[in-house]
Design an enzyme around this catalytic site. Structure first.
Site, PDB file in Angstrom:
ATOM      1  CB  ALA A   1       8.141 -68.724   7.567  1.00 41.60           C
TER       2      ALA A   1
ATOM      3  CG  ASP B   1      -1.006 -73.852  12.003  1.00 39.05           C
ATOM      4  OD1 ASP B   1       0.034 -73.863  12.675  1.00 39.05           O
ATOM      5  OD2 ASP B   1      -1.324 -72.917  11.227  1.00 39.05           O
TER       6      ASP B   1
HETATM    7  P1  13P Z   1       2.288 -66.666   7.669  1.00 41.47           P
HETATM    8  O1  13P Z   1       1.136 -65.823   8.081  1.00 41.47           O
HETATM    9  O2  13P Z   1       3.568 -65.903   7.686  1.00 41.47           O
HETATM   10  O3  13P Z   1       2.066 -67.363   6.373  1.00 41.47           O
HETATM   11  O4  13P Z   1       2.466 -67.818   8.792  1.00 41.47           O
HETATM   12  C1  13P Z   1       1.644 -68.973   8.772  1.00 41.47           C
HETATM   13  C2  13P Z   1       1.763 -69.779  10.010  1.00 41.47           C
HETATM   14  O5  13P Z   1       2.642 -69.603  10.833  1.00 41.47           O
HETATM   15  C3  13P Z   1       0.779 -70.843  10.217  1.00 41.47           C
HETATM   16  O6  13P Z   1       0.909 -71.426  11.465  1.00 41.47           O
HETATM   17  O1  G3H Z   2      -1.030 -69.143  11.894  1.00 41.38           O
HETATM   18  C1  G3H Z   2      -2.183 -69.106  11.476  1.00 41.38           C
HETATM   19  C2  G3H Z   2      -2.504 -69.599  10.118  1.00 41.38           C
HETATM   20  O2  G3H Z   2      -2.124 -68.675   9.148  1.00 41.38           O
HETATM   21  C3  G3H Z   2      -3.940 -69.996  10.036  1.00 41.38           C
HETATM   22  O3  G3H Z   2      -4.765 -68.887  10.025  1.00 41.38           O
HETATM   23  O4  G3H Z   2      -6.434 -69.261  11.844  1.00 41.38           O
HETATM   24  O5  G3H Z   2      -6.927 -67.758   9.876  1.00 41.38           O
HETATM   25  O6  G3H Z   2      -6.833 -70.249   9.585  1.00 41.38           O
HETATM   26  P1  G3H Z   2      -6.346 -69.040  10.360  1.00 41.38           P
HETATM   27 ZN    ZN Z   3       1.617 -70.125  13.000  1.00 39.06          ZN
END
Ligand code: 13P
Ligand code: G3H
Ligand code: ZN
Length: 340
Positions: free
Chosen positions: A244, A101
């Site tokens: 989301a 991610d």
């Molecule tokens: P939220 O903070 O809305 O759960 O989004 C998570 C996200 O986009 C992780 O990449």
């Molecule tokens: O979009 C980000 C995710 O919610 C992950 O968050 O970088 O704190 O692990 P983090």
């Molecule tokens: Zn994100």
């Protein structure tokens, strides 16, 4: 160096084609520890849903690359064991993807690919357009030239932060006029877009919202007009929504009535995500809602049982609350139940 296939994982290629054809979105849930992973897998198996296990750069630093690889392998075995128990030997196998991610460099994406990730996101959305293209293209070239094809998610348009200007005059929404050029020059398999979602539990400042006479906040609607234009430009192309979470108000209340201090926390209404899931949105990212569910449960245990100090006594109920939240998202919001 290990291929994701050796871990029993899948990329998102076939999965997203099915999402588009059948009008649902795959949940992408973030995890950082065993309880979150157990909750994700159990919820997905119990609902026969495909699932994307999502790992941020921060999660990778919090755990370890070696541990993550083996957690993913364990997650697949755990899902198979649970499926055999619930549905009979070899009858159900849910597709599981391990996804990076918000990857922020080619090096990080390469490391993840070499360590068993079946999908990576390269987030160049903050870069000037041409630099975003160059970086995303380089990641695609590496990911797609592997023996087993690794999927790549790119991003165009910047998600609004709580402090950002989200009015239409100064928006960082995705520009539909750029999407064909971006996708064809980079070769990405899916595209994260900005249509009004944002990260965290405070997605909109109160002045961007309306308030009813009970003092409850209502967020501005997502820009479905932009999503529709993007779909016209890129028919049947997988779209991703970040940020989301819906920020369930019952969880916020539990947190605040058990010593927490969340102020004006507000998310994306679930009906809007339901609508997006039926369109070309194939992946919906949810992290904050899970954090809220766990925190609410843990605060409640500590408030009710201040002498408790066995982690299983507070992480166990938190894991259960998380599983229920994920099952709700799968069944009632994303529509991925029985799509494995
Ligand atoms: P939220 O903070 O809305 O759960 O989004 C998570 C996200 O986009 C992780 O990449
Ligand atoms: O979009 C980000 C995710 O919610 C992950 O968050 O970088 O704190 O692990 P983090
Ligand atoms: Zn994100």
């Amino acid at each position: 160096m290990i291929s994701y296939k050796e871990l029993g994982l899948q990329n998102t290629k076939e999965l997203f084609a099915k999402c588009i054809k059948e009008g649902f979105a795959t949940p992408a849930f973030n995890f950082n520890n065993m309880e979150q992973l157990q909750a994700i897998i159990t919820a997905a198996v119990e609902t026969k849903s495909p699932v994307i296990l999502q790992v941020s750069k921060g999660a990778r630093a919090y755990t370890s690359s070696v541990l993550l690889k083996n957690m993913a392998r364990g997650a697949v075995e755990f899902a198979n064991e649970l499926s055999d128990k619930l549905y009979g030997e070899g009858k159900v196998r849910i597709p599981i993807t391990l996804h990076l991610d918000h990857g922020d460099s080619l090096e990080l994406c390469k490391e993840c690919i070499d360590n068993g990730f079946s999908s990576v996101m390269i987030d160049g959305s903050h870069l000037p357009y041409e630099e975003n293209i160059a970086l995303t293209k380089a990641v695609c070239e590496y990911a797609h030239s592997q023996k087993d094809y690794v999927s790549v998610e790119g991003e165009l348009g910047v998600l609004a932060g709580i402090e950002d200007e989200v009015s239409s005059e100064h928006s960082n929404y995705t520009n539909p006029e750029e999407v064909i050029d971006f996708v064809s020059k980079t070769g990405v398999d899916s595209l994260a877009i900005s249509i009004g979602t944002s990260h965290g539990a405070n997605k909109f400042t109160p002045d961007k919202c309306t308030r009813n006479d009970k003092g409850e906040l209502f967020s501005p609607p997502l820009r479905f007009d932009i999503l529709e234009k993007i779909e016209e430009k890129l028919p049947n192309f997988p779209i991703v929504l970040h940020g989301a979470s819906s920020v369930p108000q019952d969880k916020v209340k539990i947190i605040n009535s058990n010593g927490g201090a969340l102020k004006d926390a507000i998310g994306i209404p679930e009906e809007q995500l339901q609508k997006a899931s039926k369109m070309n949105v194939c992946k919906i990212n949810i992290d904050s809602d899970g954090r809220l569910a766990m925190t609410a449960s843990i605060r409640e245990v500590f408030n009710q049982s201040p002498a408790e100090f066995d982690p299983r006594k507070y992480l166990g109920p938190a894991r259960e609350a998380l599983k229920e939240l994920y099952k709700h998202k799968i069944k009632n919001v994303l529509g991925s139940e029985n799509k494995a």
